[in-house]
Design an enzyme around this catalytic site. Structure first.
Site, short mmCIF file in Angstrom:
data_model
loop_
_atom_site.label_atom_id
_atom_site.label_comp_id
_atom_site.label_asym_id
_atom_site.label_seq_id
_atom_site.Cartn_x
_atom_site.Cartn_y
_atom_site.Cartn_z
CG HIS A 175 76.57 -23.47 -10.16
ND1 HIS A 175 75.61 -24.22 -9.52
CD2 HIS A 175 76.00 -23.04 -11.32
CE1 HIS A 175 74.51 -24.24 -10.27
NE2 HIS A 175 74.71 -23.53 -11.36
CD GLU A 176 77.28 -20.03 -13.42
OE1 GLU A 176 77.10 -20.56 -14.54
OE2 GLU A 176 76.34 -19.80 -12.63
CG HIS A 219 76.41 -24.56 -15.94
ND1 HIS A 219 75.48 -25.56 -16.01
CD2 HIS A 219 75.98 -23.73 -14.95
CE1 HIS A 219 74.52 -25.35 -15.11
NE2 HIS A 219 74.80 -24.25 -14.46
CG HIS A 245 77.62 -30.61 -19.27
ND1 HIS A 245 76.38 -30.63 -18.68
CD2 HIS A 245 77.61 -31.62 -20.17
CE1 HIS A 245 75.66 -31.62 -19.22
NE2 HIS A 245 76.38 -32.22 -20.13
ZN LIG Z 1 73.43 -23.46 -13.05
#
Ligand SMILES: [Zn+2]
Length: 601
Positions: A391-392, A395, A398
């Site tokens: 998940h991290e 980010h 991105h």
């Molecule tokens: Zn998040």
């Protein structure tokens, strides 16, 4: 499980700690930059009152403004991340405090920029925005013009700014009551003993396999909140009135319109999310029914919603293995994407393990524009840990591509799209794991359960919250009183709608809205649901269409804040102004419910 909790930071191997020296080699370098930014922020006053002098002055001011913020973010990033590694370290506490103070000074010292620019004729700003020399600042200038309609005179703006501190009073009262003053006493811990019920222990207790333990925790938690119900209603009503006040002061028709304006999200996106979710309540009911069978219950109460349906499956993966797994699962996004992932690990962008004093949870920080993003996590080798890391990393990637592709002034992506990249990674990892464990029914069931719970808590639950706050603001706008009775009845009604088909909606759930701190930041939580649905739709396209979908997604990762978030999503074929992405995501939810039902049969 890897046991790391007791270690001090210096006992952790270097390769598992982030390398903040990429930002500043020494604290002395930080000090030099601090002085430089302080001097820049003072010198910025030279532009005050001069922005009407013409193109050269405006360009110079914008260069100075963004250059100063870029360095400020470096200063703040280094200080806050150094601090988060060991929050007890006074050296970095001091650095963080000084960075925060400088940030406030810088904001105050440059506050004249926007109003002075807005005082220029509209055509002048449009000309600047179209001028190649201003290419980095076109989005900033157009955004200023868009806000013009809701910007008041300098005098009124000063008054509104001065009122903010006072208006935050109710939310402070809420935090103090809910987080500090309230006590919940001891409850059974499910292992024959007693444990103090706190916000932190509630999480574990409500997930307990012992039904009496989770029931007792639920009843105590909701009951205690209920005993302060009139106070919570008064504080929440105060906060809703605050939203109405600022919305009407700025000329918005409703508080929701005001809240959605910065992201340029049309209100129909919000409504269509709610409509689509309502249409899929029967799917949620089928999930509740699956849960009833898995837990071997006569009926599913509100305190039965969080207990794991499957026992006896978890990963026990050292960091290197967990990371290798993520690399394989995300391989579908392209070799160069995986190369950057490898760099993140090899160049130590990631702070891996827990140590004494380190910030809990996990985050990605992409604000140090000209270095690289960083990740803080507390890895323990479980399935959840690996998902959190994936998940991290979403980010981080991105931020990496946006920072690499966009100039600083256009690099920051909106919250509305922020959870897309992270959730895409989670879905890709989940599907990869389901293939890996094809022949392991227990693993399949645990992975399905993980996905269904993500859907229930992120899509259904957050949409129910979004509906609650929309209704509460609409009630206030219609002149209805927000009281304990009216708010509890409304919240209970929503739970009846979402869970009433197959679950038992306990009376005490009516108090649950009192313990949701996000309600003091209105019209925010719907973004969790829309982001999640958009991400599921993107991941589906990547898996089904391959290369063209991957290409579009990779371009999307580089868009940063260069376009309105709704338009950015359209570039990957996701039109959030229609119900289709939410529908597509919910089809995936229902397919997973079917698969889990087939396993149960
Ligand atoms: Zn998040």
């Amino acid at each position: 499980m890897e046991q790391t909790a007791a270690r001090t930071r210096d006992q952790i191997e270097e390769r598992f700690k982030w390398n903040l020296k990429d930002i500043y080699a020494t604290n002395a370098d930080w000090e030099r930059d601090f002085e430089a930014v302080r001097a820049q922020s003072e010198a910025f006053a030279r532009f005050a009152g001069r922005l009407g002098e013409g193109r050269e002055v405006v360009l110079e001011a914008l260069n100075a403004y963004f250059g100063m913020y870029l360095r400020m973010m470096r200063l703040y990033g280094y200080a806050s991340m150094s601090c988060n590694g060991d929050n007890g370290d006074p050296t970095y506490q001091a650095l963080q405090d000084r960075a925060a103070t400088l940030y406030v000074k810088l904001s105050a010292g440059s506050a004249f920029l926007s109003p002075e620019l807005l005082a220029l004729p509209e055509q002048t700003l449009l000309d600047y925005a179209a001028d190649p020399a201003f290419a980095d600042y076109d989005v900033f200038l157009k955004e200023l013009l868009r806000q013009k309609e809701h910007t008041l005179s300098a005098e009124m703006e000063r008054l509104l700014a001065a009122s903010q501190d006072m208006a935050g009073g109710v939310s402070n009262v809420y935090d103090m009551l809910a987080d500090v003053d309230m006590r919940f006493g001891d409850v059974p811990d499910g292992r024959g003993g007693q444990i103090e019920l706190t916000h932190a222990s509630y999480r574990g207790l409500i997930e307990s396999r012992d039904r009496e333990a989770r029931k007792a925790a639920f009843e105590r938690m909701m009951g205690t909140y209920g005993s302060y119900g009139n106070t919570f209603a008064a504080s929440y009503a105060g906060n809703v009135k605050k939203d109405l006040f600022y919305a009407s002061a700025r000329g918005f028709k409703t508080a929701r319109a005001a809240a959605l304006f910065p992201d340029e999200v049309p209100e129909r996106v919000y409504d269509s999310l709610i409509e689509a979710i309502h249409a899929h309540v029967p799917g949620l009911a089928r999930y509740v029914e699956l849960r009833r069978k898995a837990l071997k219950l006569d009926d599913v109460h509100m305190y039965d919603l969080y207990a794991p349906m499957v026992e006896g499956f978890d990963l026990d993966m050292p960091y290197d293995e967990g990371f290798a797994l993520i690399e394989k699962a995300l391989g579908v996004l392209g070799e160069d994407y995986v190369q950057v992932l490898r760099r993140a690990k090899a160049e130590r962008w990631i702070d891996v393990y827990e140590n004494r004093g380190k910030t809990s949870g996990a985050y990605s920080n992409g604000s140090v524009y000209d270095v690289h993003p960083y990740i803080l996590t507390n890895y323990v080798g479980t399935l959840d840990s690996v998902f959190t890391l994936a998940h991290e990393l979403g980010h981080t990637m991105h931020s990496y591509y946006s920072n690499e592709t966009q100039p600083f002034a256009k690099s920051d992506y909106a919250i509305f799209v922020a959870e897309v990249a992270s959730t895409v990674n989670e879905v890709l990892l989940l599907e990869y794991l389901r293939e890996q464990y094809r022949d392991d029914p227990k693993a399949q069931a645990a992975l399905c359960n993980h996905l269904l719970e993500n859907f229930r808590t992120t899509v259904f639950r957050q949409t129910m919250f979004a509906e609650f706050e929309h209704k509460a603001h609409a009630m206030a706008e219609a002149g209805e009183a927000l009281t304990r009775e009216s708010l509890c009845a409304m919240y209970k009604g929503l739970n009846d709608l979402y869970y009433g088909q197959k679950g038992v909606v306990d009376e005490l759930i009516a108090n649950e809205w009192m313990r949701i701190p996000h309600f003091y930041n209105a019209f925010y939580v719907y973004k969790y649901a829309t982001s999640f649905c958009a991400a599921v739709a993107v991941a589906r396209r990547i898996r089904e269409e391959g290369a063209p979908a991957v290409e579009a997604y990779r371009r999307f990762l580089g868009l940063g804040g260069s376009m309105p978030p709704i338009e950015e999503l359209k570039t990957v074929g996701i039109d959030m102004s229609t119900p289709e992405p939410v529908e597509s995501a919910l089809r995936y939810f229902e397919e997973t419910v079917d698969q889990m039902a087939a396993m149960q049969a």
